[in-house]
Motif scaffolding. Sequence first.
Motif, PDB file in Angstrom:
ATOM      1  N   UNK A  31       0.823  -1.211   0.000  1.00  7.43           N
ATOM      2  CA  UNK A  31       0.000   0.000   0.000  1.00  7.43           C
ATOM      3  C   UNK A  31       0.857   1.260   0.000  1.00  7.43           C
ATOM      4  N   UNK A  32       1.882   1.294   0.850  1.00  4.04           N
ATOM      5  CA  UNK A  32       2.735   2.481   0.929  1.00  4.04           C
ATOM      6  C   UNK A  32       3.504   2.712  -0.369  1.00  4.04           C
ATOM      7  N   UNK A  33       4.042   1.651  -0.954  1.00  2.00           N
ATOM      8  CA  UNK A  33       4.823   1.809  -2.183  1.00  2.00           C
ATOM      9  C   UNK A  33       3.953   2.233  -3.363  1.00  2.00           C
ATOM     10  N   UNK A  34       2.768   1.678  -3.460  1.00  5.43           N
ATOM     11  CA  UNK A  34       1.865   2.083  -4.545  1.00  5.43           C
ATOM     12  C   UNK A  34       1.469   3.543  -4.371  1.00  5.43           C
ATOM     13  N   UNK A  35       1.104   3.906  -3.139  1.00  3.38           N
ATOM     14  CA  UNK A  35       0.702   5.294  -2.883  1.00  3.38           C
ATOM     15  C   UNK A  35       1.842   6.262  -3.199  1.00  3.38           C
ATOM     16  N   UNK A  36       3.047   5.934  -2.760  1.00  7.14           N
ATOM     17  CA  UNK A  36       4.205   6.800  -3.011  1.00  7.14           C
ATOM     18  C   UNK A  36       4.499   6.908  -4.509  1.00  7.14           C
ATOM     19  N   UNK A  37       4.475   5.785  -5.220  1.00  3.51           N
ATOM     20  CA  UNK A  37       4.715   5.800  -6.665  1.00  3.51           C
ATOM     21  C   UNK A  37       3.690   6.677  -7.375  1.00  3.51           C
ATOM     22  N   UNK A  38       2.426   6.450  -7.069  1.00  7.45           N
ATOM     23  CA  UNK A  38       1.363   7.214  -7.728  1.00  7.45           C
ATOM     24  C   UNK A  38       1.434   8.700  -7.378  1.00  7.45           C
ATOM     25  N   UNK A  39       1.773   9.011  -6.141  1.00  7.40           N
ATOM     26  CA  UNK A  39       1.873  10.416  -5.725  1.00  7.40           C
ATOM     27  C   UNK A  39       3.038  11.107  -6.437  1.00  7.40           C
ATOM     28  N   UNK A  40       4.184  10.457  -6.458  1.00  2.00           N
ATOM     29  CA  UNK A  40       5.386  11.070  -7.032  1.00  2.00           C
ATOM     30  C   UNK A  40       5.350  11.140  -8.554  1.00  2.00           C
ATOM     31  N   UNK A  41       4.792  10.133  -9.196  1.00  2.00           N
ATOM     32  CA  UNK A  41       4.882  10.056 -10.657  1.00  2.00           C
ATOM     33  C   UNK A  41       3.585  10.342 -11.400  1.00  2.00           C
ATOM     34  N   UNK A  42       2.457  10.272 -10.704  1.00  2.00           N
ATOM     35  CA  UNK A  42       1.179  10.397 -11.400  1.00  2.00           C
ATOM     36  C   UNK A  42       0.230  11.378 -10.710  1.00  2.00           C
ATOM     37  N   UNK A  43       0.776  12.302  -9.924  1.00  6.91           N
ATOM     38  CA  UNK A  43      -0.034  13.313  -9.270  1.00  6.91           C
ATOM     39  C   UNK A  43      -1.103  12.757  -8.353  1.00  6.91           C
ATOM     40  N   UNK A  44      -0.871  11.565  -7.818  1.00  4.68           N
ATOM     41  CA  UNK A  44      -1.818  10.951  -6.898  1.00  4.68           C
ATOM     42  C   UNK A  44      -2.890  10.111  -7.571  1.00  4.68           C
ATOM     43  N   UNK A  45      -2.884  10.048  -8.891  1.00  6.46           N
ATOM     44  CA  UNK A  45      -3.870   9.228  -9.599  1.00  6.46           C
ATOM     45  C   UNK A  45      -3.656   7.745  -9.350  1.00  6.46           C
TER      46      UNK A  45
END
Length: 73
Positions: A31-45
């Motif tokens: 959960x943390x890694x997916x959230x961090x990836x999406x936040x950093x690279x996809x504006x939270x999408x």
Amino acid sequence: MTAASDSNDPQVPIVCPECETTSRVPLAEVADLIERHNEQLHGGGDVAAVDPDIADRIADLAAADLGLLEESE
């Protein structure tokens, strides 16, 4: 995405179709890694996620475990 390779946790496949990447990450960190990836690279999408085939299988196992798939008589 980054993944810890020295963990004894089961590894869960994560896919990001936009980045065209796939990685395996420890279950405890999914959960943390997916959230961090999406936040950093996809504006939270919600772009990166657990591999859909794995997510479907886990949902099926949980439903069976809860008795949701049993037919009523």
